[in-house]
Design an enzyme around this catalytic site. Structure first.
Site, PDB file in Angstrom:
ATOM      1  N   GLY A  11       0.836  -1.197   0.000  1.00  7.68           N
ATOM      2  CA  GLY A  11       0.000   0.000   0.000  1.00  7.68           C
ATOM      3  C   GLY A  11       0.866   1.240   0.000  1.00  7.68           C
ATOM      4  O   GLY A  11       2.109   1.138   0.061  1.00  7.68           O
ATOM      5  N   ASP A  12       0.220   2.421  -0.102  1.00  5.91           N
ATOM      6  CA  ASP A  12       0.931   3.711  -0.107  1.00  5.91           C
ATOM      7  C   ASP A  12       1.935   3.830  -1.253  1.00  5.91           C
ATOM      8  O   ASP A  12       2.941   4.522  -1.141  1.00  5.91           O
ATOM      9  CB  ASP A  12       1.680   3.938   1.231  1.00  5.91           C
ATOM     10  CG  ASP A  12       0.755   3.886   2.420  1.00  5.91           C
ATOM     11  OD1 ASP A  12      -0.406   4.293   2.274  1.00  5.91           O
ATOM     12  OD2 ASP A  12       1.184   3.441   3.497  1.00  5.91           O
ATOM     13  N   ASN A  37     -10.491   2.469   5.354  1.00  4.15           N
ATOM     14  CA  ASN A  37      -9.369   2.062   6.208  1.00  4.15           C
ATOM     15  C   ASN A  37      -8.004   2.409   5.645  1.00  4.15           C
ATOM     16  O   ASN A  37      -6.992   2.115   6.256  1.00  4.15           O
ATOM     17  CB  ASN A  37      -9.416   0.547   6.460  1.00  4.15           C
ATOM     18  CG  ASN A  37      -9.558  -0.253   5.187  1.00  4.15           C
ATOM     19  OD1 ASN A  37     -10.264   0.144   4.275  1.00  4.15           O
ATOM     20  ND2 ASN A  37      -8.883  -1.378   5.107  1.00  4.15           N
ATOM     21  N   ALA A  38      -7.938   2.982   4.455  1.00  2.00           N
ATOM     22  CA  ALA A  38      -6.649   3.428   3.935  1.00  2.00           C
ATOM     23  C   ALA A  38      -6.913   4.691   3.145  1.00  2.00           C
ATOM     24  O   ALA A  38      -8.062   4.970   2.793  1.00  2.00           O
ATOM     25  CB  ALA A  38      -6.024   2.363   3.045  1.00  2.00           C
ATOM     26  N   HIS A  40      -5.857   7.689   0.072  1.00  4.11           N
ATOM     27  CA  HIS A  40      -5.130   8.083  -1.128  1.00  4.11           C
ATOM     28  C   HIS A  40      -4.833   9.560  -0.991  1.00  4.11           C
ATOM     29  O   HIS A  40      -5.751  10.335  -0.756  1.00  4.11           O
ATOM     30  CB  HIS A  40      -6.024   7.962  -2.352  1.00  4.11           C
ATOM     31  CG  HIS A  40      -6.292   6.564  -2.759  1.00  4.11           C
ATOM     32  ND1 HIS A  40      -5.384   5.556  -2.637  1.00  4.11           N
ATOM     33  CD2 HIS A  40      -7.380   6.022  -3.327  1.00  4.11           C
ATOM     34  CE1 HIS A  40      -5.908   4.451  -3.109  1.00  4.11           C
ATOM     35  NE2 HIS A  40      -7.122   4.690  -3.518  1.00  4.11           N
ATOM     36  N   THR A 237      -5.271  -7.270   4.907  1.00  2.00           N
ATOM     37  CA  THR A 237      -6.591  -6.654   5.043  1.00  2.00           C
ATOM     38  C   THR A 237      -7.652  -7.726   4.805  1.00  2.00           C
ATOM     39  O   THR A 237      -7.315  -8.893   4.565  1.00  2.00           O
ATOM     40  CB  THR A 237      -6.718  -5.435   4.115  1.00  2.00           C
ATOM     41  OG1 THR A 237      -7.876  -4.687   4.497  1.00  2.00           O
ATOM     42  CG2 THR A 237      -6.829  -5.832   2.649  1.00  2.00           C
ATOM     43  N   PRO A 305       3.674   6.219  11.904  1.00  2.00           N
ATOM     44  CA  PRO A 305       4.891   6.318  11.099  1.00  2.00           C
ATOM     45  C   PRO A 305       5.073   5.043  10.288  1.00  2.00           C
ATOM     46  O   PRO A 305       4.814   3.953  10.781  1.00  2.00           O
ATOM     47  CB  PRO A 305       6.011   6.477  12.131  1.00  2.00           C
ATOM     48  CG  PRO A 305       5.420   6.113  13.439  1.00  2.00           C
ATOM     49  CD  PRO A 305       3.933   6.203  13.338  1.00  2.00           C
ATOM     50  N   ASP A 334      11.966  10.272  -7.145  1.00  2.00           N
ATOM     51  CA  ASP A 334      12.674  11.513  -6.775  1.00  2.00           C
ATOM     52  C   ASP A 334      13.237  11.452  -5.360  1.00  2.00           C
ATOM     53  O   ASP A 334      14.286  12.032  -5.078  1.00  2.00           O
ATOM     54  CB  ASP A 334      11.719  12.715  -6.901  1.00  2.00           C
ATOM     55  CG  ASP A 334      10.393  12.490  -6.173  1.00  2.00           C
ATOM     56  OD1 ASP A 334       9.708  11.506  -6.504  1.00  2.00           O
ATOM     57  OD2 ASP A 334      10.065  13.269  -5.263  1.00  2.00           O
ATOM     58  N   SER A 413       7.071   8.198 -11.910  1.00  5.40           N
ATOM     59  CA  SER A 413       6.544   9.360 -11.200  1.00  5.40           C
ATOM     60  C   SER A 413       7.683  10.005 -10.417  1.00  5.40           C
ATOM     61  O   SER A 413       8.355   9.352  -9.616  1.00  5.40           O
ATOM     62  CB  SER A 413       5.418   8.901 -10.269  1.00  5.40           C
ATOM     63  OG  SER A 413       5.013   9.948  -9.441  1.00  5.40           O
TER      64      SER A 413
HETATM   65  P1  GDP Z   1      -1.878   5.340  -2.188  1.00  5.54           P
HETATM   66  O1  GDP Z   1      -2.795   4.842  -1.143  1.00  5.54           O
HETATM   67  O2  GDP Z   1      -1.212   4.255  -2.961  1.00  5.54           O
HETATM   68  O3  GDP Z   1      -2.507   6.353  -3.064  1.00  5.54           O
HETATM   69  O4  GDP Z   1      -0.684   6.067  -1.462  1.00  5.54           O
HETATM   70  P2  GDP Z   1      -0.725   7.293  -0.423  1.00  5.54           P
HETATM   71  O5  GDP Z   1      -1.465   8.408  -0.989  1.00  5.54           O
HETATM   72  O6  GDP Z   1      -1.094   6.813   0.931  1.00  5.54           O
HETATM   73  O7  GDP Z   1       0.828   7.617  -0.316  1.00  5.54           O
HETATM   74  C1  GDP Z   1       1.574   8.054  -1.357  1.00  5.54           C
HETATM   75  C2  GDP Z   1       2.220   9.365  -0.985  1.00  5.54           C
HETATM   76  O8  GDP Z   1       3.236   9.630  -1.935  1.00  5.54           O
HETATM   77  C3  GDP Z   1       1.306  10.565  -1.070  1.00  5.54           C
HETATM   78  O9  GDP Z   1       1.673  11.486  -0.065  1.00  5.54           O
HETATM   79  C4  GDP Z   1       1.583  11.142  -2.450  1.00  5.54           C
HETATM   80  O10 GDP Z   1       1.331  12.541  -2.539  1.00  5.54           O
HETATM   81  C5  GDP Z   1       3.028  10.864  -2.600  1.00  5.54           C
HETATM   82  N1  GDP Z   1       3.513  10.622  -3.951  1.00  5.54           N
HETATM   83  C6  GDP Z   1       2.933   9.917  -4.958  1.00  5.54           C
HETATM   84  N2  GDP Z   1       3.760   9.850  -6.015  1.00  5.54           N
HETATM   85  C7  GDP Z   1       4.888  10.509  -5.668  1.00  5.54           C
HETATM   86  C8  GDP Z   1       6.148  10.769  -6.329  1.00  5.54           C
HETATM   87  O11 GDP Z   1       6.395  10.346  -7.451  1.00  5.54           O
HETATM   88  N3  GDP Z   1       7.068  11.475  -5.612  1.00  5.54           N
HETATM   89  C9  GDP Z   1       6.846  11.933  -4.352  1.00  5.54           C
HETATM   90  N4  GDP Z   1       7.819  12.629  -3.755  1.00  5.54           N
HETATM   91  N5  GDP Z   1       5.701  11.698  -3.695  1.00  5.54           N
HETATM   92  C10 GDP Z   1       4.740  10.995  -4.351  1.00  5.54           C
END
Ligand code: GDP
Length: 425
Positions: A11-12, A37-38, A40, A237, A305, A334, A413
């Site tokens: 995830g994340d 529960n999660a 975006h 999950t 965390p 990045d 990305s």
């Molecule tokens: P998801 O549940 O898969 O959508 O993931 P989350 O949103 O919980 O976590 C992804 C985090 O990474 C978010 O804070 C995004 O804004 C950030 N993010 C996504 N792609 C990139 C990237 O290419 N570079 C950086 N620095 N942050 C990113």
């Protein structure tokens, strides 16, 4: 054309950003599993948002957003999110809720907390959103489907069937206040009135949309390694995170899912417990977490965390395989720009033997990472739009991962914003 956007890891991975970006072209975006529960995280022209239940197409006026039958529908949370984005200037999103979705009840949330309390130190690290009790009820056939909210006799019967089971547990296992039929029905009536304008037979809607050639996105939550069958059971999950489940959780034929866009993070992070072979600790982990900023620090829903680790080729190749990935998006590349050298996990050593195949959980617990160190590019790559302009070491890192994944990396990305994306030919 139906495309699934799903997570390869824990995830994340940044699925929200990728779905938000792809949703600009999509007629329909569907959530097919999980609940609130999660989260975006999405950054677009309206600002920064953490969506939990709303599909990521909610910012586009031309997109219809569907809460599919496979979702754990927390009705008040859905409405809070709609209100929140409207308050911040987003026009009313187009939302449809499946009449076959089931309702997540306040008692599911309570049971989740009571169970974590009972297990104390040995808990699953649940987000306490009621997800496990919700899916348990669904498959024990004591859940409540949205369509049942509109028939009082059926609704009463459903409540009468489930309450005695709940109350035995409340009285004898958890020693907590019992549930009263009248209170539960009152909540259900409130939920019915809230959700009524959005309810429809979304399966039929999608059947027609597919016939009309609409562009459809299935939006996955969490990732392969949190899947109840293929993940690190039991630290998983309670609904399937796999693209194939999109067919069930949205109600479409499996052969319509043509494209499985699997989102892979350029390093590893995980929230909650369970085996995490390439995990790093101490200063090394703190530095990566700090550099990751929003992408690294805290879970969007839990605020906990994240645990950090190097890229894990074994887990990620497996993650792509179980998704049936047709293409990969490599995200948060990045963040690794501060490193002179980048360790990656290329194998697992289990009982003295090295394997490149991800094992079942009982063996996974014993695995030690086999690390290979790749050269870093040691500079900032944000703002770069063309693949050829990336530093050579960075392209080498991407191409090394691509070979390990055995799936083409079509997008990279390099920042959290919608347009921070590099397309590869
Ligand atoms: P998801 O549940 O898969 O959508 O993931 P989350 O949103 O919980 O976590 C992804 C985090 O990474 C978010 O804070 C995004 O804004 C950030 N993010 C996504 N792609 C990139 C990237 O290419 N570079 C950086 N620095 N942050 C990113």
């Amino acid at each position: 054309m139906v495309r699934a956007v799903v997570g390869c890891n824990w995830g994340d991975e940044g699925k929200g950003k990728i779905t938000d970006m792809l949703a600009q072209e999509a007629d329909i975006v569907i959530r097919f599993q999980g609940g609130s529960n999660a989260g975006h995280t999405i950054i677009n022209d309206y600002g920064k948002f953490a969506l939990h239940l709303l599909p990521s197409g909610s910012f586009n006026q031309n997109t219809t957003n569907i809460i599919g039958n496979g979702v754990a529908l927390n009705i008040p949370k859905l409405f809070e999110e709609i209100e929140e984005i409207k308050k911040r200037g987003v026009p009313e999103p187009k939302i449809l809720v499946s009449d076959r979705a089931q309702v997540l009840m306040p008692y599911h949330v309570l049971f989740d907390s009571y169970e974590e309390e009972r297990l104390a130190g040995k808990s699953f690290g649940s987000t306490k959103s009621g997800i496990a009790p919700f899916y348990s009820d669904k498959f024990a056939k004591i859940g409540i489907q949205v369509n049942e909210l509109f028939d009082e006799a059926i609704l009463e019967d459903r409540v009468e069937k489930s309450l005695p089971l709940k109350n035995v547990m409340l009285e004898h296992l958890y020693h907590k206040p019992l549930l009263e039929k009248e209170d539960v029905l009152k909540t259900l009536h409130e939920y019915r009135d809230m959700v009524a304008p959005y309810v429809c037979d979304t399966g039929l809607y999608l059947h027609n949309a597919i016939k009309e050639g609409k562009s459809i996105l299935l939006e996955g939550q969490l990732g392969s390694l949190k899947d109840p069958d293929f993940g690190i059971y039991p630290m998983v999950t309670s609904s399937s995170t796999i693209a194939a489940y999109g067919a069930i959780g949205a109600g479409i034929p499996p052969y319509e899912i043509k494209n499985i866009t699997t989102v892979v993070k350029a390093y590893s992070s995980a929230v909650g417990g369970g085996a995490f072979v390439s995990e790093i600790f101490g200063e090394e982990a703190d530095e990566l977490r700090k550099r990751g900023g929003d992408a690294g620090e805290f879970g969007a829903t839990t605020g906990r965390p994240r645990r950090m680790g190097w890229f894990d080729c074994v887990a990620s190749r497996y993650g792509c395989r179980v998704q049936g990935a047709t293409e990969v998006v490599l995200t948060v590349l990045d963040v690794l720009g501060y490193l002179k050298e980048i360790p990656v996990c290329v194998g697992y050593e289990i009982d003295g033997k090295v394997t490149k195949d991800f094992p079942a959980t009982s063996l996974l617990e014993k695995a030690k990472p086999v690390i290979k160190v790749l050269p870093g590019w040691n500079c900032d790559i944000r703002g770069i739009k063309n693949y050829e302009e990336l530093p050579k070491e960075c392209r080498d890192y991407i191409e090394f991962i691509e070979k390990e994944l055995e799936v083409p990396i079509k997008m990279v990305s390099n920042g959290p914003k919608r347009d921070e994306i590099i397309f590869r030919k």
